[in-house]
Design an enzyme around this catalytic site. Structure first.
Site, PDB file in Angstrom:
ATOM      1  N   SER A  52     -11.513  -0.783  -0.551  1.00  0.00           N
ATOM      2  CA  SER A  52     -10.210  -0.830   0.129  1.00  0.00           C
ATOM      3  C   SER A  52     -10.365  -1.179   1.591  1.00  0.00           C
ATOM      4  O   SER A  52      -9.487  -1.794   2.198  1.00  0.00           O
ATOM      5  CB  SER A  52      -9.501   0.524   0.025  1.00  0.00           C
ATOM      6  OG  SER A  52      -8.782   0.643  -1.160  1.00  0.00           O
ATOM      7  N   HIS A 108      -3.957   6.077   3.470  1.00  0.00           N
ATOM      8  CA  HIS A 108      -4.605   4.862   2.983  1.00  0.00           C
ATOM      9  C   HIS A 108      -3.998   3.595   3.567  1.00  0.00           C
ATOM     10  O   HIS A 108      -4.706   2.740   4.109  1.00  0.00           O
ATOM     11  CB  HIS A 108      -4.534   4.824   1.461  1.00  0.00           C
ATOM     12  CG  HIS A 108      -5.335   3.737   0.832  1.00  0.00           C
ATOM     13  ND1 HIS A 108      -4.809   2.512   0.527  1.00  0.00           N
ATOM     14  CD2 HIS A 108      -6.630   3.696   0.464  1.00  0.00           C
ATOM     15  CE1 HIS A 108      -5.749   1.757  -0.019  1.00  0.00           C
ATOM     16  NE2 HIS A 108      -6.861   2.448  -0.075  1.00  0.00           N
ATOM     17  N   ASP A 155       0.844  -1.194   0.000  1.00  0.00           N
ATOM     18  CA  ASP A 155       0.000   0.000   0.000  1.00  0.00           C
ATOM     19  C   ASP A 155       0.882   1.247   0.000  1.00  0.00           C
ATOM     20  O   ASP A 155       1.985   1.233  -0.553  1.00  0.00           O
ATOM     21  CB  ASP A 155      -0.924  -0.035   1.225  1.00  0.00           C
ATOM     22  CG  ASP A 155      -2.294   0.555   0.919  1.00  0.00           C
ATOM     23  OD1 ASP A 155      -2.365   1.792   0.729  1.00  0.00           O
ATOM     24  OD2 ASP A 155      -3.282  -0.185   0.870  1.00  0.00           O
TER      25      ASP A 155
END
Length: 528
Positions: free
Chosen positions: A327, A169, A134
């Site tokens: 996600s 994220h 990620d």
């Protein structure tokens, strides 16, 4: 454009459009197994490209063209020493928003998928490693302290995979999987014990590429990661990505479906749409079991759903945030798989996947929109997982044997169909066929131009893996694409340039051949 499949708590699901064809003039080149370093140099000189670096341990290099990347890609594809060349696909991330107020004792999403009941059976194992590919992670976050096990930054090529994106994220995804439990601070992740390996493949601006992703996949596999989370999705198929995932056969890869509200079976989203035994694709479900408007689905490509609305987890700054998206759904499944791997240490990726998919709870809104039509049930999956013996390895890669012969002339098998003849060794001093290679049985079932797009459906021997090259020539101009082979079928819709949006052109489908299936090439005129 490949995108980090994330939306905000406010439901801002629009993403910035961009090219699906990667980082400018960068290309990924896969050489045939027999090509040595000297010959690679000759290939690069002939194509007018320069070497940037190798990509993992395979025969893949990242190269850069000083001129138009399309011309260099065509030159490389024509070279018999090259198995394939493709753009270095881009990935992008979006934004997040911090959450105020009091945090819940147990997240509502965890209650929805029976995580508390699963904790009675397993809380993970320090013997297991879970990789997160990620944007990195906030290494100093108090709710992740002690859970992280080294890692690597493939963007800056250093051992500090710090999350630098404003979206947080990777930090958010990591918290869902493994935020510290029973510490009376913040939240608890699904797994409290397994080691988390952060691998940064997205940069400060939220963008990355397949070359870095492939290196991270190989790093995760070499580190012994039993599960890896890839909350990434995009429209561009990559042979390099597929080969890397297939080669990491001892790791289960949990991937997000995407946030475009589309049917993945029709439009394609990758790596979600890859039919590999060690890849599980996850879409999002609302708290009421609904299908969120942003969630990509697919009755064949998407396996199951997990909570993906207003998920609370860690973000940069030592705080927590609520975010929505597929996600956020994927790490629920990754966390579940980590608990399962701890309970059944000998379970293979296929065993974990089977238990995850066979124990879902039916969701009426998801019926016919995912493979299972159901919602993750963590406790049921942890209870059901069983280890099985490892079967003989099936070759899912696109590699070919050394010194592949030139393709034999195809045989005309009727209108719209050309069948490749099993290849033979045509080199001096050698005789006899490759008995293991069978006819490709390549045939086009539909080729037409409609609405400015070339629609093509083709079939090939089910043992063929990887992709075919498709060209369309009309008005003295040619356009080229690569299309994945999924279960012996190729089904695509390509947007055509303005000057070529007319029927009557020639469609060419080319299969390069593999260790099992001979090369084949087919031409057909496109109808309306």
């Amino acid at each position: 454009m490949l995108r980090c499949v994330l939306t905000t708590v406010l439901g801002l699901f629009l993403l910035i459009p961009g090219s699906a064809f990667g980082s400018g003039s960068e290309l990924l080149v896969r050489y045939r197994d027999s090509v040595d370093a000297g010959e690679r140099g000759d290939v690069r000189r002939d194509a007018g490209v320069v070497r940037e670096r190798s990509v993992g341990s395979s025969q893949v290099e990242l190269v850069r063209s000083s001129s138009a990347a399309v011309g260099a890609e065509r030159a490389l594809e024509r070279d018999p020493r090259v198995l394939y060349a493709e753009p270095n696909v881009v990935r992008s991330a979006t934004e997040s928003q911090a959450l105020g107020g009091t945090l819940p004792t147990v997240q509502a999403s965890f209650q929805q998928v029976n995580v508390p009941a699963a904790w009675e059976l397993s809380v993970g194992s320090s013997e297991n490693t879970v990789a997160v590919l990620d944007s990195g992670v906030e290494l100093s976050h108090p709710d992740l302290a002690g859970r992280l096990d080294g890692g690597w930054d493939f963007v800056d090529d250093d051992p500090v995979p710090q999350d630098e994106t404003p979206t947080s994220h990777g930090t958010h995804v990591t918290g869902v999987i493994g935020a510290v439990g029973l510490d009376h601070r913040g939240i608890a992740g699904i797994d409290w014990t397994s080691r988390i390996l952060p691998l940064r493949v997205l940069g400060r601006d939220g963008e990355g590429n397949v070359a870095d992703e492939v290196k991270a996949i190989e790093y995760a596999a070499a580190s012994g990661a039993r599960i890896a989370n890839l909350s990434l999705s995009g429209v561009a198929f990559s042979v390099t990505e597929r080969d890397a995932l297939a080669a990491a056969e001892d790791t289960l890869f949990v991937v997000a479906a995407g946030n475009d509200g589309l049917d993945v079976d029709v439009t394609g989203r990758y790596p979600c749409a890859l039919e590999l035994p060690n890849v599980v694709c996850v879409t999002a479900a609302g708290g009421d079991g609904s299908v969120p408007s942003f969630a990509d689905t697919g009755a064949r490509s998407v396996d199951l759903a997990a909570p993906g609305i207003s998920i609370i987890s860690t973000i940069r700054g030592g705080i927590w945030a609520s975010q929505s998206g597929t996600s956020m759904a994927a790490p629920h499944v990754t966390g579940a798989a980590a608990l399962m791997a701890a309970r059944e240490p000998l379970a293979r990726p296929e065993d974990l996947a089977k238990a995850l998919l066979s124990t879902t709870r039916p969701l009426p809104a998801h019926a016919g929109r995912t493979l299972t039509g159901g919602l993750l049930d963590v406790a049921a999956a942890v209870t059901a997982v069983q280890a099985t013996a490892k079967p003989p390895r099936e070759d899912f890669s696109t590699s070919t044997p050394p010194d592949p012969p030139a393709p034999d002339p195809p045989v005309d098998a009727g209108p719209g169909e050309l069948v490749g003849v099993p290849a033979t060794d045509g080199q001096p001093g050698r005789t006899g066929p490759h008995l293991a290679r069978v006819s490709a049985k390549l045939r086009v079932q539909r080729a037409r131009v409609r609405g400015g797009r070339l629609e093509l459906t083709a079939a090939i021997d089910a043992r063929a893996r990887g992709s075919v090259q498709i060209t369309y020539r009309v008005n003295k101009r040619t356009v080229r694409w690569r299309a994945p082979i999924v279960g012996g079928r190729v089904k695509v819709k390509f947007k055509l340039p303005l000057r070529q949006r007319k029927a009557g052109g020639t469609v060419t489908v080319s299969w390069a051949g593999s260790a099992l299936v001979a090369q084949a090439k087919l031409q057909r005129r496109a109808g309306r």
